[in-house]
Motif scaffolding. Sequence first.
Motif, PDB file in Angstrom:
ATOM      1  N   ARG A  21      22.176  57.180  52.700  1.00 31.26           N
ATOM      2  CA  ARG A  21      21.901  56.010  51.864  1.00 31.26           C
ATOM      3  C   ARG A  21      20.853  56.385  50.828  1.00 31.26           C
ATOM      4  O   ARG A  21      19.881  57.072  51.140  1.00 31.26           O
ATOM      5  CB  ARG A  21      21.370  54.847  52.709  1.00 31.26           C
ATOM      6  N   SER A  23      18.296  54.722  47.802  1.00 29.07           N
ATOM      7  CA  SER A  23      17.738  53.464  47.313  1.00 29.07           C
ATOM      8  C   SER A  23      16.748  53.727  46.187  1.00 29.07           C
ATOM      9  O   SER A  23      16.213  54.831  46.058  1.00 29.07           O
ATOM     10  CB  SER A  23      17.045  52.692  48.445  1.00 29.07           C
ATOM     11  N   GLN A 101      18.127  59.010  54.379  1.00 30.93           N
ATOM     12  CA  GLN A 101      17.875  58.104  53.260  1.00 30.93           C
ATOM     13  C   GLN A 101      16.937  58.770  52.263  1.00 30.93           C
ATOM     14  O   GLN A 101      15.930  59.368  52.637  1.00 30.93           O
ATOM     15  CB  GLN A 101      17.250  56.796  53.735  1.00 30.93           C
ATOM     16  N   ASN A 103      14.685  57.605  49.175  1.00 28.52           N
ATOM     17  CA  ASN A 103      14.095  56.463  48.483  1.00 28.52           C
ATOM     18  C   ASN A 103      13.449  56.967  47.199  1.00 28.52           C
ATOM     19  O   ASN A 103      12.483  57.723  47.251  1.00 28.52           O
ATOM     20  CB  ASN A 103      13.035  55.794  49.366  1.00 28.52           C
TER      21      ASN A 103
END
Length: 128
Positions: A21, A23, A101, A103
């Motif tokens: 993911r 972000s 992830q 970020n």
Amino acid sequence: MRLLHIMDSDDYENCTRLTVRHSARAIIISDGNIAMIRSLENNYFKFPGGGIEPNESKEDALIRETLEETGLHIIPDTIKELGYIHRIRKSLKSDDECFVQNNYYYFCEVTDEVSPTKYDEGELHERF
């Protein structure tokens, strides 16, 4: 974009599946205040922002997610890269899944306009 930090829980040795993911997160500082989102359900704070959709730029996700979560309108010309944090750990959903992830953090400024927030089901459950 430069790597700021790696958060590696080193608890995923039995994982056979991978979920990734990405972000984008906004760092908004105005008049000595920092814009943050608070989860009343789990008692934590985070910078506004969220998941980058397929075929969406990091900057477009930053603008969209910040508007949805805070009602704040980012001024596109003020967006400046800070860096990213790479996080890897065993998924909270499944013992055989590894969660990665990235970020991406940006400094930015906002207009004086504030719109209504648009939380998704997960954010409503977290009581942002």
